[in-house]
Design a protein around this motif. Structure first.
Motif, mmCIF file in Angstrom:
data_model
loop_
_atom_site.group_PDB
_atom_site.id
_atom_site.type_symbol
_atom_site.label_atom_id
_atom_site.label_comp_id
_atom_site.label_asym_id
_atom_site.label_seq_id
_atom_site.Cartn_x
_atom_site.Cartn_y
_atom_site.Cartn_z
ATOM 1 N N SER A 28 -74.119 0.105 59.307
ATOM 2 C CA SER A 28 -74.856 1.323 60.660
ATOM 3 C C SER A 28 -74.386 0.974 61.236
ATOM 4 O O SER A 28 -74.213 -0.408 61.591
ATOM 5 N N ILE A 29 -74.348 1.572 63.090
ATOM 6 C CA ILE A 29 -73.465 1.093 64.267
ATOM 7 C C ILE A 29 -74.561 1.323 65.102
ATOM 8 O O ILE A 29 -75.406 2.406 64.748
ATOM 9 N N SER A 30 -74.814 1.202 66.419
ATOM 10 C CA SER A 30 -75.900 1.902 67.583
ATOM 11 C C SER A 30 -74.890 1.129 68.837
ATOM 12 O O SER A 30 -74.065 0.619 68.610
ATOM 13 N N ALA A 31 -74.814 2.171 69.124
ATOM 14 C CA ALA A 31 -74.346 2.010 70.841
ATOM 15 C C ALA A 31 -75.063 2.263 72.336
ATOM 16 O O ALA A 31 -75.865 3.154 71.888
ATOM 17 N N SER A 32 -75.383 1.294 72.851
ATOM 18 C CA SER A 32 -76.584 1.448 74.243
ATOM 19 C C SER A 32 -75.292 1.235 76.042
ATOM 20 O O SER A 32 -74.505 0.571 76.077
ATOM 21 N N PHE A 33 -76.848 1.695 76.673
ATOM 22 C CA PHE A 33 -76.387 1.302 77.710
ATOM 23 C C PHE A 33 -77.436 1.079 78.865
ATOM 24 O O PHE A 33 -78.237 1.741 78.676
ATOM 25 N N ILE A 34 -77.056 0.410 79.667
ATOM 26 C CA ILE A 34 -78.601 0.022 80.981
ATOM 27 C C ILE A 34 -77.489 0.320 82.174
ATOM 28 O O ILE A 34 -76.543 0.339 82.481
ATOM 29 N N CYS A 35 -77.813 0.917 83.257
ATOM 30 C CA CYS A 35 -77.630 1.102 84.307
ATOM 31 C C CYS A 35 -78.508 0.050 85.391
ATOM 32 O O CYS A 35 -79.863 0.852 85.304
ATOM 33 N N ALA A 62 -70.423 3.221 73.506
ATOM 34 C CA ALA A 62 -70.921 2.884 74.485
ATOM 35 C C ALA A 62 -70.567 3.205 75.930
ATOM 36 O O ALA A 62 -70.919 3.460 76.807
ATOM 37 N N ILE A 63 -69.119 3.523 76.082
ATOM 38 C CA ILE A 63 -68.831 3.136 77.103
ATOM 39 C C ILE A 63 -68.471 4.408 77.157
ATOM 40 O O ILE A 63 -67.929 5.147 78.779
ATOM 41 N N LEU A 64 -68.112 5.889 76.336
ATOM 42 C CA LEU A 64 -68.141 7.706 76.745
ATOM 43 C C LEU A 64 -69.689 7.596 76.865
ATOM 44 O O LEU A 64 -69.473 8.719 78.720
ATOM 45 N N LEU A 65 -70.583 7.354 76.904
ATOM 46 C CA LEU A 65 -71.125 7.328 77.326
ATOM 47 C C LEU A 65 -71.793 7.204 79.512
ATOM 48 O O LEU A 65 -72.642 8.199 79.760
ATOM 49 N N THR A 66 -71.290 6.027 79.348
ATOM 50 C CA THR A 66 -71.490 5.105 81.061
ATOM 51 C C THR A 66 -70.984 6.685 82.025
ATOM 52 O O THR A 66 -71.440 7.020 82.905
ATOM 53 N N LEU A 67 -69.604 7.071 81.168
ATOM 54 C CA LEU A 67 -68.673 7.584 82.076
ATOM 55 C C LEU A 67 -68.839 9.452 81.644
ATOM 56 O O LEU A 67 -69.667 9.974 82.927
ATOM 57 N N ILE A 68 -69.352 9.489 80.493
ATOM 58 C CA ILE A 68 -70.335 11.153 80.783
ATOM 59 C C ILE A 68 -71.460 11.981 81.834
ATOM 60 O O ILE A 68 -71.052 12.287 82.794
#
Length: 140
Positions: A28-35, A62-68
């Motif tokens: 299983s994987i997870s991806a996350s970001f904080i601003c 995780a990178i894709l989410l930040t760019l969105i």
């Protein structure tokens, strides 16, 4: 989140992805970001996905989410512990002759990478990657 950030000129993100139980049925994987704000406060947090087993894929997502969520014309500072991810994206961005056919040589992650590059170009983003050492004393 994208609407809330729409007027920002500069954004700083910390991203991470993780893979557990690699090469098993329970992978299983997870991806996350904080601003992070200018005053080093966490302004936004996002965590998502499971059951998509690849550590690089988690980092890419995780990178894709930040760019969105980043607005058009913004400078985006991305802090990540994945040098491999930084190398891949910078190499593609620096090769102007990189064609859509070349994406298919990036096995398994070509669709995510294609979306990352497309968003960078269509939103006219300035991306600055910073390599941070994993599990060091960096608060974020």
């Amino acid at each position: 989140m994208q609407q809330h950030l729409r007027d920002e000129d500069n954004l700083t993100f910390y991203t991470d992805g993780s893979l557990i139980n690699a090469n098993t049925q329970a992978a299983s994987i997870s991806a996350s970001f904080i601003c992070i704000s200018d005053t080093n406060n966490i302004t936004h947090l996002f965590t998502t996905i499971e059951n998509w087993s690849s550590s690089l894929r988690a980092e890419l997502f995780a990178i894709l989410l930040t760019l969105i969520v980043s607005p058009h014309g913004c400078r985006v500072d991305i802090n990540t512990d994945s040098q491999n991810l930084i190398n891949i994206i910078q190499w593609i961005c620096n090769h102007l002759t990189f064609s859509i056919r070349d994406y298919f040589y990036l096995l398994n992650n070509n669709l995510i990478i294609n979306n990352i590059i497309s968003i960078i170009k269509s939103k006219n983003l300035v991306i600055c990657f910073n390599k941070v050492k994993a599990h060091n004393n960096n608060y974020f």
